[in-house]
Design a protein around this motif. Structure first.
Motif, short mmCIF file in Angstrom:
data_model
loop_
_atom_site.label_atom_id
_atom_site.label_comp_id
_atom_site.label_asym_id
_atom_site.label_seq_id
_atom_site.Cartn_x
_atom_site.Cartn_y
_atom_site.Cartn_z
N ASP A 1 0.88 -1.15 0.00
CA ASP A 1 -0.04 0.06 0.02
C ASP A 1 0.88 1.28 0.18
N ASP A 2 1.14 1.82 -1.11
CA ASP A 2 1.98 2.80 -1.35
C ASP A 2 1.89 3.50 -2.67
N VAL A 3 2.51 4.63 -2.89
CA VAL A 3 2.53 5.53 -4.10
C VAL A 3 3.54 5.21 -5.08
N LEU A 4 3.24 4.81 -6.41
CA LEU A 4 4.02 5.02 -7.43
C LEU A 4 4.25 6.68 -7.82
N THR A 5 5.24 7.15 -7.79
CA THR A 5 5.45 8.51 -8.46
C THR A 5 5.69 8.59 -9.66
N ASN A 6 5.04 9.52 -10.23
CA ASN A 6 5.31 9.74 -11.67
C ASN A 6 4.89 8.62 -12.59
N ALA A 7 3.97 7.70 -11.93
CA ALA A 7 3.76 6.59 -12.68
C ALA A 7 3.30 6.76 -14.36
N PRO A 8 3.74 5.74 -14.93
CA PRO A 8 3.43 5.86 -16.47
C PRO A 8 1.93 6.02 -16.79
N GLY A 9 1.53 6.59 -17.84
CA GLY A 9 0.05 6.62 -17.99
C GLY A 9 -0.81 5.29 -18.43
N PHE A 10 -0.03 4.72 -19.17
CA PHE A 10 -0.41 3.24 -19.65
C PHE A 10 0.48 2.26 -19.15
N ALA A 11 -0.09 1.01 -19.06
CA ALA A 11 0.66 -0.22 -18.68
C ALA A 11 0.11 -1.34 -19.44
N THR A 12 0.99 -2.37 -19.46
CA THR A 12 0.62 -3.62 -20.13
C THR A 12 0.17 -4.44 -19.19
N TYR A 13 -0.77 -5.13 -19.00
CA TYR A 13 -1.33 -6.09 -18.05
C TYR A 13 -1.23 -7.33 -18.57
N ALA A 14 -0.51 -8.23 -17.78
CA ALA A 14 -0.21 -9.49 -17.95
C ALA A 14 -0.91 -10.52 -16.67
N LEU A 15 -1.96 -11.25 -17.09
CA LEU A 15 -2.58 -12.13 -15.84
C LEU A 15 -1.55 -12.88 -15.45
N ILE A 16 -0.77 -13.58 -16.49
CA ILE A 16 0.01 -14.76 -16.12
C ILE A 16 1.49 -14.61 -16.77
N ASN A 17 2.27 -14.53 -16.11
CA ASN A 17 3.93 -14.67 -16.48
C ASN A 17 4.44 -15.63 -15.74
N ALA A 18 4.41 -17.01 -16.37
CA ALA A 18 4.65 -18.04 -15.59
C ALA A 18 5.96 -18.55 -15.91
N VAL A 19 6.61 -18.92 -14.94
CA VAL A 19 8.12 -19.31 -15.05
C VAL A 19 8.03 -21.05 -14.67
N ASN A 20 7.20 -21.03 -13.62
CA ASN A 20 6.99 -22.48 -13.52
C ASN A 20 5.62 -22.52 -12.40
N MET A 21 4.31 -22.49 -12.94
CA MET A 21 3.23 -21.98 -12.27
C MET A 21 2.24 -23.25 -12.30
N ASN A 22 1.68 -23.57 -11.10
CA ASN A 22 0.87 -24.58 -11.07
C ASN A 22 -0.51 -24.16 -10.21
N CYS A 23 -1.40 -23.82 -11.05
CA CYS A 23 -2.48 -23.07 -10.33
C CYS A 23 -3.64 -23.38 -11.30
N ASP A 24 -5.03 -23.17 -10.75
CA ASP A 24 -6.11 -22.83 -11.49
C ASP A 24 -6.80 -21.55 -11.33
N ILE A 25 -7.18 -20.90 -11.91
CA ILE A 25 -7.80 -19.52 -11.74
C ILE A 25 -9.47 -19.65 -12.31
N ALA A 26 -10.41 -19.43 -11.21
CA ALA A 26 -11.83 -19.38 -11.62
C ALA A 26 -12.29 -18.41 -12.27
N PHE A 27 -11.90 -17.05 -11.87
CA PHE A 27 -12.31 -16.11 -12.83
C PHE A 27 -11.48 -14.95 -12.79
N THR A 28 -11.73 -13.78 -13.48
CA THR A 28 -10.95 -12.61 -13.46
C THR A 28 -11.82 -11.42 -13.66
N ARG A 29 -11.65 -10.32 -13.05
CA ARG A 29 -12.76 -9.52 -13.27
C ARG A 29 -12.09 -7.89 -13.38
#
Length: 778
Positions: free
Chosen positions: A442-470
């Motif tokens: 919980d903190d502030v990103l100073t001078n944050a970029p106006g737009f960002a790329t969103y990656a739900l998953i960036n898996a190196v070796n991930m083992n999980c199920d995801i039921a929903f994204t909103r």
């Protein structure tokens, strides 16, 4: 010329040229940023005549391979009985076809989130791909200007969307020969000179239009105005606290909810990079089992960029871990999707057979990790709070500011508060469903970029199920509280089932859930933007002075409510007014020119709407550049390929190409500040976004403006948000030349309104007010 028709019967295109009725020769009408239309009559030649069917494809082309028209029949032809012939009854069949984009118009656009940060051409290509991949060649689609945001409404046709995009980017499109061409207005230019050898003076009509403007008021959308902070104190009983102003974004709006039904990812939401085949969709869940072992290679990326403005709640999913995992879940990235570029996300790392969940901020781990427990679920949520709702200005055009050089488009700097939370749910404990979430960051990103790329998953070796994204556009309120002697923490706003502690209700009011009633003497701060209407008034003083004559003061004014491009802020309205003034400073002209296809202006092979005509007619005192709005082609000689062209044109002063206006009752504030054209860029100082109340007593309030005064300037404080300026002391609290100062408190509920000013004469002020409101026991 040759008319070919494919009746979709498996025989391919058939030559119907010899069946064209000489009394109904082909007529083609091309209109700017609208489908072209072909009308032609055919005569039946006996029992073997094949009547063109609805949906048949037609091409009318020259022998050199250049199509004059290509498209599809809108419906089955109408017919007229002409009598009895050698082979029986004779009919004339009247055909009406629209150009190639009608094939896309017949399809329903898929439901998708708004395009964000894409170029106009990119958005056009994406819609064509969504509807009928590969049907139309889009290699001739230029990028043109970026679109801050464009929402493709599925109720509208493809051609309607392209017309709207073209308006925003000052572009022109046409469809034909199986392709879409999208380019800037006026990209092709031709001269129409009265001295040209084949010029026909009698075929040219010119009409001057009195369109001079030098005083333009523009009205846009509702905009975020005052920077408001409300201060309350808890008493261990009160749950509801009434806000001093109506927040700009008071209600939630779900951008999308993904439940992972079916067997593949929704292409309108996600793109997948999966060399290890680690990702699958099955049983209503997104399943990740493994990865390549390297960062940035196994990815599920959101299809659009994320604008880092306003309040956004991103629930990355109800994740259940089946083995230890490594990677980043729910990451926002400033560039390529790698851990080093991660602005904010949830880093997963192995912890025995379980996993640690830890915040990753600007590429580095932060805070205390949470260790997963087998069999439990984890709803991971990112909350973004920015007092700048929009991070980029809209772009506006005029005839002298074409695509690529529009007015506006500046990025808006902002600090962004990021809250990363994990809601642990134990299926064996129903109470965990409404338990509070664990805040990992919980903190502030100073001078944050106006737009960002969103990656739900960036898996190196991930083992999980995801039921929903909103993803939810949340009420734009930051709620923070602190017990005496402790630091402030963010209170989560939203639904209690999502682990939130409070919500914003009509009133407007901040309403805490019963389990999270503020304790006695707990300080509460609520930050948000107030609501107003974007409006601006801009003048051209040189034009006013030039037109002044006797009792005529020279003012030529107009009020315009802008529908498109959207004017989301007062600065947008100013840029829109500048564009309108730009074209309002030249004489308006409309006209038309008729000529044979052999003698087109500038020896052009063809003329299309959106092309520019440089009109040079000294005998008519006309020298201007116009844009072709419509081309009507009447074929007169099929064999000789001679056609009559009627070219209708106008310049932007007579008919704007860059705006769509609407009529609506407008309330214009008395005393709206008037700006000269050269003042717009530097008319206002920055708002006091960091101002805060630092101490409250029964009779005084101490204020820190967050920054020192401008040399020779200071801070003006008033009891109400009116009367700004050195000449009015009616509601003045005081003017201060220091960053911190103390002002009187006259009642339990007291508001203070601040703007900074400089030493210029007259002084400049902040565009928006900072409003500080105290509602403490006396």
């Amino acid at each position: 010329m040759k008319l070919q028709i494919d009746n979709l019967d498996g025989r391919g295109p058939q030559d119907y040229t010899q069946l064209i009725d000489s009394a109904r020769l082909p007529q083609v009408v091309r209109r700017l940023n609208k489908p072209s239309v072909l009308k032609v009559g055919l005569l039946s030649n006996g029992p073997n005549f094949v009547v063109p069917v609805s949906g048949a494809r037609l091409t009318l082309g020259r022998t050199n391979g250049q199509d004059v028209f290509s498209g599809y029949l809108l419906s089955a032809p109408s017919y007229e009985y002409l009598g009895w012939g050698e082979h029986g009854p004779v009919y004339r069949y009247n055909l009406v076809a629209q150009s190639d984009e009608v094939a896309l118009d017949r399809k329903r656009l898929p439901d998708r989130v708004p395009f964000v940060g894409r170029s106009a051409g990119n958005a056009l290509r994406q819609m064509a791909q969504d509807l009928l991949p590969g049907l139309l060649d889009v290699s001739g689609v230029a990028e043109l200007d970026p679109l801050a945001s464009y929402d493709p409404d599925p109720q509208k046709k493809f051609s309607e969307h392209v017309a709207e995009i073209a308006l925003e980017a000052r572009g022109s499109y046409r469809a034909g020969d199986g392709a879409v061409v999208f380019t800037s207005v006026g990209a092709a230019q031709y001269a129409l000179n009265e001295s040209a050898a084949n010029f026909s003076a009698g075929s040219l009509t010119l009409e001057p239009v009195d369109t001079l403007l030098n005083d333009v008021t523009t009205i846009g959308n509702s905009e975020p105005e005052a920077y408001v902070t409300d201060y309350f104190v808890g008493d261990n009983l009160t749950l509801k606290f009434y806000l001093s102003q109506t927040p700009f974004s008071q209600f939630s709006d779900t951008i999308f909810t993904e439940e992972y039904s079916g067997s593949t990812l929704n292409a309108a939401l996600w793109t997948k990079t999966d060399p290890a085949n680690a990702v699958a969709v099955s049983g209503g869940k997104l399943q990740i089992a493994g990865g390549t072992g390297s960062d940035g290679q196994t990815l599920i990326n959101f299809a659009e960029k994320i604008e880092m403005g306003g309040a956004l709640v991103m629930q990355h999913g109800d994740a259940e871990f089946h083995a230890s995992s490594a990677g980043i879940l729910g990451g926002l990235y400033s560039g390529a999707v790698t851990a080093a570029n991660c602005l904010a996300g949830f880093q997963l790392s192995p912890s025995g057979t379980e996993s640690n969940i830890q915040a990753i901020i600007n590429g580095a781990l932060s805070g205390t990790p949470m260790t997963t427990v087998s069999g439990r679920h984890y709803v991971l949520t990112t909350r973004i709070y920015s007092l700048e709702v929009y991070r980029e200005q809209q772009i506006f055009h005029s005839s002298s500011h074409p695509a690529g050089s529009g007015l506006g488009g500046a990025e808006l700097a902002a600090d962004v508060r990021v809250v990363l939370e994990a809601h642990e749910i134990d299926p064996a404990n129903p109470a965990s469903l409404i338990a509070s979430s664990t805040v990992l960051y919980d903190d502030v990103l100073t001078n944050a970029p106006g737009f960002a790329t969103y990656a739900l998953i960036n898996a190196v070796n991930m083992n999980c199920d995801i039921a929903f994204t909103r993803m939810v556009q949340a009420p734009g309120t930051q709620v923070r509280s602190a017990l005496p002697g402790l630091t402030f923490r963010t209170r989560l706003v939203g639904a209690q089932s999502d682990g939130a502690e409070c919500t914003i209700v009509s009133g407007p009011a901040l309403d805490f859930f019963t389990a999270y009633v503020p304790q006695a003497n707990e300080a509460i701060e609520v930050r948000y933007r107030g609501t107003g209407t974007a409006i601006a008034r801009v003048l051209n003083p040189a034009s006013i002075a030039a037109l002044a004559n006797g009792s005529d003061d020279g003012v030529r004014g107009v009020v315009r409510r802008i529908k498109s491009p959207p004017a989301r802020m007062a600065a947008d309205c100013e840029n829109a007014a500048l564009a309108i003034l730009d074209d309002g400073n030249i004489s308006g002209w409309t006209g038309s020119y008729e000529t044979w296809s052999d003698f087109l202006p500038g020896v052009a092979a063809d003329i299309f709407p959106g092309d520019a005509l440089q009109i040079n007619m000294p005998s008519r005192s006309a020298n201007f550049t116009a844009i072709v709005r419509e081309v009507a082609i009447g074929v007169k000689d099929l064999q000789g390929e001679h056609s009559d062209y009627k070219i209708t044109f106008a310049n932007d002063a007579a008919e704007t190409l860059s705006f769509e206006f609407e009529s609506a009752k407008a309330s214009i504030p008395i005393g709206l500040q008037q700006l000269n054209e050269d003042q717009v860029a530097s008319a206002y100082l920055t708002a006091l976004t960091g101002a805060a109340i630092t101490a409250i007593t029964s009779t005084t309030v101490s204020i820190d403006t967050g920054s020192g005064p401008i040399s020779g300037g200071g801070f003006e404080v008033r009891w109400s948000d009116t009367g700004w300026g050195q000449a009015n002391d009616r509601n003045l609290v005081g003017r201060f030349g220091t960053q911190t100062f103390t002002v009187p408190r006259l009642s339990k509920a007291q508001g203070y309104f601040l703007r900074q000013y400089d030493a210029s004469v007259p002084p400049k002020y902040s565009r928006y007010t900072c409003a500080l409101y105290v509602n403490y026991p006396a």
